[in-house]
Design a protein around this motif. Structure first.
Motif, mmCIF file in Angstrom:
data_model
loop_
_atom_site.group_PDB
_atom_site.id
_atom_site.type_symbol
_atom_site.label_atom_id
_atom_site.label_comp_id
_atom_site.label_asym_id
_atom_site.label_seq_id
_atom_site.Cartn_x
_atom_site.Cartn_y
_atom_site.Cartn_z
ATOM 1 N N ARG A 12 -6.220 20.820 22.078
ATOM 2 C CA ARG A 12 -6.809 21.971 22.750
ATOM 3 C C ARG A 12 -5.729 22.840 23.394
ATOM 4 N N ASN A 13 -6.041 24.095 23.489
ATOM 5 C CA ASN A 13 -5.132 25.086 24.034
ATOM 6 C C ASN A 13 -5.073 24.939 25.556
ATOM 7 N N PRO A 14 -3.898 24.642 26.115
ATOM 8 C CA PRO A 14 -3.803 24.468 27.576
ATOM 9 C C PRO A 14 -4.025 25.763 28.348
ATOM 10 N N TYR A 15 -4.058 26.897 27.649
ATOM 11 C CA TYR A 15 -4.261 28.186 28.299
ATOM 12 C C TYR A 15 -5.682 28.714 28.114
ATOM 13 N N ALA A 20 -10.438 25.351 31.239
ATOM 14 C CA ALA A 20 -9.906 25.132 32.584
ATOM 15 C C ALA A 20 -11.003 25.267 33.635
ATOM 16 N N ILE A 21 -11.845 26.281 33.505
ATOM 17 C CA ILE A 21 -12.934 26.486 34.462
ATOM 18 C C ILE A 21 -13.945 25.348 34.366
#
Length: 54
Positions: A12-15, A20-21
């Motif tokens: 998965r894309n860490p950005y 993240a939310i």
């Protein structure tokens, strides 16, 4: 044939802001459950979440 991996954590894309939310929301709910003794009504009030029965 394309093999689709279900292990998305390693790729998965860490950005990714949505992920993240979601992680922050999940952690806040878990902590609020611990603080309130698993009282979902108190958690909803604490986090300003509308609680819908059902």
């Amino acid at each position: 044939m394309v093999k689709i991996s279900k292990n998305t954590k390693s790729t998965r894309n860490p950005y990714d802001l949505n992920i993240a939310i979601s992680d922050v929301e999940r952690n806040m709910i878990i902590k609020a459950l611990e603080v309130t003794g698993n009282n979902r009504g108190k958690v909803a009030r604490l986090l300003y979440i509308l609680r819908i029965n059902g």
